[in-house]
Enzyme design. Structure first.
Site, mmCIF file in Angstrom:
data_model
loop_
_atom_site.group_PDB
_atom_site.id
_atom_site.type_symbol
_atom_site.label_atom_id
_atom_site.label_comp_id
_atom_site.label_asym_id
_atom_site.label_seq_id
_atom_site.Cartn_x
_atom_site.Cartn_y
_atom_site.Cartn_z
ATOM 1 N N HIS A 1 -14.529 -0.913 2.922
ATOM 2 C CA HIS A 1 -14.511 -1.709 4.156
ATOM 3 C C HIS A 1 -14.142 -0.848 5.372
ATOM 4 C CE1 HIS A 1 -14.472 -4.674 0.999
ATOM 5 N NE2 HIS A 1 -14.681 -5.653 1.846
ATOM 6 N N GLU B 1 0.807 -1.221 0.000
ATOM 7 C CA GLU B 1 0.000 0.000 0.000
ATOM 8 C C GLU B 1 0.840 1.272 0.000
ATOM 9 O OE1 GLU B 1 -0.273 -2.550 2.101
ATOM 10 O OE2 GLU B 1 -2.172 -3.514 1.544
#
Ligand SMILES: Cc1ncc(C[n+]2csc(CCOP(=O)(O)OP(=O)(O)O)c2C)c(N)n1
Ligand SMILES: [Mg+2]
Lengths: 280, 315
Positions: free
Chosen positions: B109, B58
């Site tokens: 999420h 990420e």
């Protein structure tokens, strides 16, 4: 390894696989694929290699295990339950409200869990810290960290590798579950971390590549790792995702999906048949 | 309202990306091995040459997006809220926020409605983290219609935007014909004079249900949807504070640093009234079915109504 020991380990591994399916089926979610691919090595660690005491999970001198690929908690929980850290029956509470068995390992709540994990790439750093603590305290416990082959795309994994080699943490052994798959597909299609053994070698590790489903090779690797001084070891465990359940084999789609009743029955029948054959 | 269509806002994100593929050729989409779950995979199908899977990395994804933005691309980047706002916070702050890059951080999420994955995956801190970055626009859409509109608006907007999407299917209560999305503009969904409920994300619909229940008990609750948490719509909040005298905020996020504190900061300076917050009370989440968790944490109409009633009566 003698045949009796090998058979015993195979029987235990089969039971651990059943526990994985039991947990994920009851939770209606979770990660069976990578749990099944790591089962044999995990079985060897808990039932042959590691010095742990289910009656005293926080025993200071125990060997440590960090599930860096925390989504494979169903495998860890099943191994811990079969080892006696908590009842096997409890596996059915996986991921339920109030359960000790959280979706990802929670060291505060679950006996035998040495480190909280679930965010990929972080567990292996904590394992390095545990290994360093052993050096500081002159203790001879060993630390094992299990990584996914997708997980090693995280930069932190290589920061941890650099650190472990530089600090000569020969009491640290990382295992990479080389099943070739991550969520979005084959690791070589998504963002290839290959070649893996060469990378760890370049980082200064003692590297051993094995078949993750062959107990002789597993034993040889962990035995060799203990003899190497001044370097951490990386065991590249070539595995099959979904191992033990025919329809899950090598399927990225079974990374994070639970079987329905029919699929559960098939999986359990297959594993029961395997167990019966072993116990003959 | 019972048989309302339900759709997760991450689906809306995927749909909006597919539409953007045709409209704006500068749009590129990056994901971190979660394309199926974040629904950025829908764009991958439609436009594989402008989709890049960065793998489980990420921090690098965020930095890559910053580089793409310097060359005129409009990167939409996605992963779970925990792994973008959380894992890559500092990269977002220094490589996107500080140079004010035109990157759209689309985090799915978010909150405890992640459900069974548990605390490591339930990000209740993303709004707080992203709000704290100077120049970051922070959006938390309440349903499918709003989420799609927010993605389109973000594409047209110059500068860094954080948009938070949910995992669970949520009631689609906005109507496409009269819905108008404007960054930074709160929406008055129901007028009332006794108390104001200010909500964001999944909690907006629950607040509308609560207001209905309150009406039956003779309490006239105003409901405001704050989809843009930063910059926040001060006017609508000050007006509500002055006209109703008390505010209840509701968010699927920590009570620390989120919508509640953003609202309280406005009222404290400009129209001091009592502000009561519903959210995650300085605790981590845990595993369980999403809807069960929301109920247990009081993120549901019943609790909103009870708290709003107590607040109205305490004036
Ligand atoms: C930092 C972080 N990013 C993303 C995820 C979501 N995620 C969970 S499992 C997974 C794929 C893991 O693949 P691999 O490491 O190969 O695991 P295995 O095949 O052994 O199951 C991803 C992306 C995560 N848990 N943590
Ligand atoms: Mg893998």
């Amino acid at each position: 390894m003698n045949e009796t020991t090998k058979k015993e380990l195979m029987i235990t591994a089969c039971k651990i696989r059943m526990g994985i399916i039991e947990g994920v089926y009851n939770a209606k979610s979770g990660h069976p694929g990578g749990s099944l691919s790591m089962t044999d090595v995990l079985t060897y660690l808990y039932f042959k290699e590691m010095n742990v005491d289910p009656q005293n999970p926080k025993w200071e001198d125990r060997d440590r295990f960090v599930l860096s690929k925390g989504h494979c908690a169903p495998a860890l929980y099943s191994a811990l339950a079969h080892k006696g850290f908590f009842p096997v029956e409890e596996l059915k509470t996986l991921r339920k409200v109030g359960a000790r068995l959280q979706g990802h390992p929670d060291m505060k709540g679950t006996p035998g869990v040495d480190m909280t994990s679930g965010s990929l790439g972080q567990g292996v750093s904590a394992a390095g810290g545990m290994a360093l603590a052993a050096k500081i305290d002159n203790k001879d416990y060993r630390v094992y960290a299990y990584l996914g082959d997708g997980e090693i795309e995280e930069g932190q994994v290589w920061e941890a590798a650099m650190f472990a080699a530089h600090k000569k943490l020969d009491n640290l052994c990382v295992i990479v579950d080389f099943n070739g798959l991550q969520i979005d597909g084959a690791i070589t299609d998504v963002n290839s971390p290959c070649p893996i053994p060469e990378k760890y070698e370049a980082f200064g590790f003692n590297v051993i590549t094995i078949d993750a489903h062959d107990f002789d090779q597993i034993e040889a690797a962990f035995e060799q790792a203990k003899t190497v001084k001044g370097k951490p070891t990386a065991i590249i465990a070539v595995s099959t995702k979904g191992k033990g359940v025919s329809y899950m084999l090598n399927k990225a789609s079974w990374h994070g999906a639970a079987p329905n009743k029919e699929q559960y029955d098939i999986a359990m029948e297959e594993l029961k048949a395997e167990l019966a054959a072993l116990e003959e | 309202m019972a048989d309302m269509i339900k759709k997760a806002t991450r689906e809306s994100y995927g749909e909006a990306l597919v539409e953007l593929a045709d409209i704006n050729e500068k749009v590129v989409v990056l994901d971190a091995d979660l394309a199926e779950a974040t629904k950025s995979g829908m764009f991958k199908k439609k436009c594989p040459e402008r989709f890049f899977d960065c793998g489980i990395a990420e921090a690098n994804l965020v930095g890559t997006a910053a580089g793409l933005a310097t060359c005129g691309k409009i990167p939409f980047i996605s992963s779970f809220a925990m792994f973008l706002a959380g894992r890559a916070f500092e990269q977002i702050r220094n490589s996107i926020g500080y140079p004010h890059m035109n990157v759209k951080i689309c985090a799915t999420h978010a909150g405890i409605s992640v459900g069974e994955d548990g605390a490591t995956h339930q990000c209740n801190e993303d709004i707080a983290l992203m709000r704290a970055i100077p120049g970051m626009t922070v959006i938390s859409p309440s349903d499918h219609i709003e989420a799609k509109a927010a993605v389109k608006a973000a594409a047209d907007f110059e500068g860094p935007v954080y948009i938070r999407f949910g995992r669970v299917a949520a009631p689609v209560f906005n109507t496409s014909d009269d819905y108008k999305f404007e960054i930074g503009k709160g929406l008055l969904l129901r007028d009332g004079k006794d108390v104001t409920i200010v909500a964001t994300g999944l909690m907006v619909y629950e607040s509308l249900l609560a207001a209905e229940a309150l009406a039956e008990q003779g309490i006239d609750a105003r409901v405001i949807n704050i989809h843009t948490i930063k910059p926040i719509d001060k006017d609508i909040i000050i007006k509500a504070a002055k006209e109703t005298g008390a505010i209840l905020t509701v968010e699927e996020h920590s009570v620390i640093g989120g919508l509640g504190e953003a609202v309280a900061a406005v009222t404290a300076e400009e129209a001091p009234v009592k502000v009561v917050k519903i959210g995650m009370n300085d605790k981590f989440g845990y595993s369980g079915p999403a809807l069960e968790l929301l109920k247990l944490e009081g993120l549901c109409a019943d609790n909103i109504a009870a708290k709003a009633k107590a607040l109205a009566e305490s004036k």
